[in-house]
Design an enzyme around this catalytic site. Structure first.
Site, PDB file in Angstrom:
ATOM      1  CB  CYS A   2      -0.865   0.022   1.246  1.00  0.00           C
ATOM      2  SG  CYS A   2      -1.945  -1.394   1.390  1.00  0.00           S
ATOM      3  NE  ARG A  28       4.540   1.991  -1.235  1.00  0.00           N
ATOM      4  CZ  ARG A  28       5.255   2.166  -0.125  1.00  0.00           C
ATOM      5  NH1 ARG A  28       6.349   2.856  -0.165  1.00  0.00           N
ATOM      6  NH2 ARG A  28       4.863   1.649   1.016  1.00  0.00           N
ATOM      7  CD1 TRP A  74       0.083  -5.621  -3.490  1.00  0.00           C
ATOM      8  CD2 TRP A  74       0.235  -6.373  -1.392  1.00  0.00           C
ATOM      9  NE1 TRP A  74       0.744  -6.830  -3.521  1.00  0.00           N
ATOM     10  CE2 TRP A  74       0.851  -7.306  -2.251  1.00  0.00           C
ATOM     11  CE3 TRP A  74       0.212  -6.645  -0.020  1.00  0.00           C
ATOM     12  CZ2 TRP A  74       1.425  -8.495  -1.781  1.00  0.00           C
ATOM     13  CZ3 TRP A  74       0.787  -7.813   0.436  1.00  0.00           C
ATOM     14  CH2 TRP A  74       1.387  -8.725  -0.439  1.00  0.00           C
ATOM     15  CG  ASN A 100       0.223   2.320   3.654  1.00  0.00           C
ATOM     16  OD1 ASN A 100      -0.819   2.359   3.027  1.00  0.00           O
ATOM     17  ND2 ASN A 100       1.354   2.871   3.232  1.00  0.00           N
ATOM     18  N   GLY A 101      -0.694  -1.045   6.537  1.00  0.00           N
ATOM     19  CA  GLY A 101      -0.383  -1.888   7.687  1.00  0.00           C
ATOM     20  C   GLY A 101      -1.542  -2.810   8.021  1.00  0.00           C
ATOM     21  CD  GLU A 473      18.690 -11.587  -7.342  1.00  0.00           C
ATOM     22  OE1 GLU A 473      18.171 -12.139  -6.369  1.00  0.00           O
ATOM     23  OE2 GLU A 473      18.209 -10.574  -7.883  1.00  0.00           O
ATOM     24  CE  LYS A 477      15.366 -10.045  -9.632  1.00  0.00           C
ATOM     25  NZ  LYS A 477      15.821  -9.310  -8.481  1.00  0.00           N
ATOM     26  CD  GLU A 480      11.367 -10.251  -8.569  1.00  0.00           C
ATOM     27  OE1 GLU A 480      12.548  -9.948  -8.498  1.00  0.00           O
ATOM     28  OE2 GLU A 480      10.521  -9.826  -7.770  1.00  0.00           O
ATOM     29  CG  HIS A 496      22.654 -34.828  -3.532  1.00  0.00           C
ATOM     30  ND1 HIS A 496      23.120 -36.083  -3.189  1.00  0.00           N
ATOM     31  CD2 HIS A 496      23.755 -34.052  -3.636  1.00  0.00           C
ATOM     32  CE1 HIS A 496      24.444 -36.053  -3.069  1.00  0.00           C
ATOM     33  NE2 HIS A 496      24.860 -34.822  -3.347  1.00  0.00           N
ATOM     34  CE  LYS A 594      12.275  -1.595  -5.484  1.00  0.00           C
ATOM     35  NZ  LYS A 594      13.161  -2.620  -6.095  1.00  0.00           N
TER      36      LYS A 594
HETATM   37  O1  M6R Z   1      13.777  -3.752   0.382  1.00  0.00           O
HETATM   38  P1  M6R Z   1      14.381  -5.085   0.634  1.00  0.00           P
HETATM   39  O2  M6R Z   1      15.719  -5.264   0.041  1.00  0.00           O
HETATM   40  O3  M6R Z   1      14.389  -5.430   2.102  1.00  0.00           O
HETATM   41  O4  M6R Z   1      13.400  -6.115  -0.070  1.00  0.00           O
HETATM   42  C1  M6R Z   1      13.544  -7.493   0.108  1.00  0.00           C
HETATM   43  C2  M6R Z   1      12.744  -8.267  -0.916  1.00  0.00           C
HETATM   44  O5  M6R Z   1      11.381  -8.023  -0.764  1.00  0.00           O
HETATM   45  C3  M6R Z   1      13.155  -7.904  -2.355  1.00  0.00           C
HETATM   46  O6  M6R Z   1      14.516  -8.091  -2.567  1.00  0.00           O
HETATM   47  C4  M6R Z   1      12.377  -8.774  -3.373  1.00  0.00           C
HETATM   48  O7  M6R Z   1      12.778 -10.095  -3.267  1.00  0.00           O
HETATM   49  C5  M6R Z   1      12.608  -8.239  -4.784  1.00  0.00           C
HETATM   50  N1  M6R Z   1      11.355  -8.060  -5.450  1.00  0.00           N
HETATM   51  C6  M6R Z   1      13.405  -9.129  -5.635  1.00  0.00           C
HETATM   52  O8  M6R Z   1      13.588  -8.619  -6.910  1.00  0.00           O
END
Ligand code: M6R
Length: 599
Positions: A2, A28, A74, A100-101, A473, A477, A480, A496, A594
């Protein structure tokens, strides 16, 4: 997650200001948007779906008033519907609230208010707040008192803002959810983050938990919940509003991938002394790192992969180090010693799981250091020390340039833990790294690799040592932003279990850089090749892995500790091009946000 925007003092431009703020918050991630403008009357508009749907609904309407609040939602409590979108109002439509929250005691408050005759229009936890305010107003409280008393009854995490019919004042309060004021020449703004209002002002005031802000045409004040004045410092953020635009790129993600050379230069600036071969992170951080013999790294998602890398790096120089997924660290805290340091790696500095882990460490008396991108973020303010990675704003949900900068920052921390002394060779390798990233960006064949494998059933990524976090990573990527199945494994683990998944239509990306263990990874590549899986080698050419690969993504040779940054850039680009071909929503992937401010 949010987002909140608020503005007071914009006169006829209030509506446009709120819409601009909502647009700035889109990155976000959200599923509905709404706003309230307060003049003689209180006008509220809200819609599920993209911001455009709300804009269409507002077409031809001129909501007038000098104060307003807006929200991108959100969903947590209740589906993304018009009714559940914020702002929420009371029974008499005299107060509008955005939040928010998560309000943990909302059910008991809702039962109490319903029993007193209040009628609810949504399924949200938030709606209890305007009804609480309504009942306090009915008892004779002023708007400010009603707002404070209502907030006082709320348990959980919140950033809350409210406007009242017939008033041009906005009230706001926070607990465990970020909220920041923007101080303009003739107007005051409110945002859940700085980019929300950065196009209007770069002068900011960060609110702390338990503080209440009052924004009126006369200016702004901050008090405690009990009403005692609080002195606040106005800080100037060094981000430019243009930094938050796309600068001609199709997507923020691509722009941010291309910003990596600059981000790395900024991260290194004035911290490494090439002539002396030393690293200096400033007295405060140097002091925090002095004498540390045990490091626990807490982080989530991409930042967790940077933490995995950092743990490997610290161990390589004899420091006990382990990376923890932040949410698991909270569930099962690790034992600590006298000289333990907990490092939270978090781009946003607002990730609830990471903040929880850091607070848990502080409660147990362990020193903490935040490695973050956002100046003045909660992690930066709460930790004993802070190291900024200086990447500039990252808008795409997929973290890219901040991962690279986190890896470089880990090297700076490692150097300081080794008393600031490092070799001239290593310092010049660091200095050359941004240029090598540029070379990768200019010479990459990632798009062709993406074209070839866009229809794959799944993607696997393997690596060992420093290449293992890159494999993880690369897979994160890919999943996502393409929504396709992707997994990362330590190269040795493939046999394994995961090897059973490997077929002729599951490309395996083998990250093979440096020397340690590389030959063994080449052995794992042969196992994959024998099962007809296409192999994409991401390599610095130190082994003969190309011989067994169907495609090669080359990276320039550098110090083995830095090669993962280069390999990762190649994988970022492959994911980007696969997602683009599939027509995915690259900057705002489905279901993701985000800044993840709930646990
Ligand atoms: O703001 P942060 O680095 O703490 O965020 C952590 C994760 O939410 C963030 O890295 C998320 O995995 C990304 N969308 C990955 O691309």
């Amino acid at each position: 997650m949010c987002g909140i925007i608020g503005a007071v003092g914009r006169g006829d431009a209030t509506l446009d200001t709120l819409l601009a703020g909502l647009s700035n918050l889109e990155y976000r991630g959200y599923d509905s948007a709404g706003l309230a403008v307060s003049g003689e009357e209180l006008s509220v508009a809200k819609r599920s779906g993209e911001l455009e749907v709300l804009e269409d609904a507002l077409e031809g309407q001129s909501l007038s008033g000098n104060a307003g609040i807006g929200h991108t939602r959100w969903s947590t409590h209740g589906a993304p519907t018009d009714a559940n979108a914020h702002p929420h109002t009371d029974c008499t439509d005299s107060v509008a609230v955005v939040h928010n929250g998560i309000i943990e005691n909302y059910q008991s408050l809702r039962d109490e208010l319903a029993a007193a005759g209040h009628e609810f229009k949504s399924e949200t936890d938030t709606e209890v707040v305007p009804h609480l305010i309504e009942s306090l107003l009915a008892d004779g409280a002023s708007p400010g008192t009603a707002f404070r008393q209502a907030v006082d009854r709320v348990e959980g995490s919140y950033a809350i803002a409210a406007v009242f019919a017939g008033s041009d004042t906005v009230f706001a309060a926070r607990n465990d959810s970020p909220l920041v004021l923007g101080v303009g020449d003739d107007a005051t703004y409110l945002g859940s983050d700085v980019p929300a209002f950065l196009e209007f002002t770069d002068r900011v005031v960060y609110l702390e938990d338990g503080e209440v802000a009052e924004l009126s045409p006369a200016g702004w004040t901050v008090t405690t919940l009990a009403g005692d004045p609080v002195e606040k410092e106005i800080r100037t953020v060094d981000w430019e509003s243009e930094d938050t635009g796309k600068s001609g790129y199709d997507h923020y993600m691509l722009k941010e991938i291309h910003e990596q050379p600059r981000a790395l230069r900024q991260c290194l600036q004035e911290r490494v002394n090439e002539l002396a071969g030393t690293v200096d992170l400033g007295d405060a951080v140097n002091e925090t790192l002095r004498g540390v013999d045990d490091v626990q790294l807490v982080a989530c998602g991409t930042s967790y992969h940077a933490a995995l890398y950092a743990a490997e790096l610290f161990r390589s120089q004899g420091v006990r180090a382990q990376a923890f997924v932040a949410s698991e660290y909270v569930t099962s805290p690790a034992p600590h010693g006298e000289n333990t340091l907990v490092i939270g790696i978090t781009q946003s500095g607002e990730t609830a799981d990471t903040l929880s882990a850091l607070r848990d460490a502080q409660r147990r008396g362990v020193e903490t250091l935040a490695v973050t991108n956002v100046v003045g973020s909660t992690a930066a303010r709460e930790c004993d020390g802070v190291l900024y990675i200086r990447s500039g704003p990252e808008i795409g949900v997929a973290a890219t340039k901040t991962f690279s900068a986190q890896v470089v920052a880990a090297n700076l921390v490692a150097a300081v833990m080794a008393n600031g002394d490092t070799s001239h060779e290593f310092v010049s390798a660091l200095r050359d790294l941004p240029g090598q990233v540029q070379t990768v960006l200019e010479e990459t064949n990632a798009e062709a690799v993406a074209d070839r494998f866009v229809d794959a059933d799944a993607y696997f990524f393997i690596g060992r040592g420093y290449d293992y976090p890159v494999a993880m990573e690369g897979a994160l990527k890919m999943k996502e932003i393409t929504y396709k199945h992707a997994e990362g494994f330590p190269a040795g683990e493939l046999k394994h279990g995961p090897l059973a998944l490997v077929t002729g239509n599951t490309p395996v990306f083998a990250v093979v850089t440096g020397e340690t263990g590389s030959e063994k990874t080449v052995g794992n590549v042969k196992e994959v090749e024998a099962r007809n899986a296409p192999v994409v080698a991401v390599t610095d050419g130190r082994t003969d892995v190309e011989r067994y690969a169907d495609e090669v993504l080359e990276v320039p040779e550098t110090d083995p500790r830095l090669a993962p940054v280069l390999a990762n850039v190649q994988l970022q680009l492959v994911s980007y091009h696969v997602a683009k071909q599939l027509g995915r929503s690259i900057d705002k992937p489905r279901n993701l946000a985000k800044s993840v401010t709930v646990e």
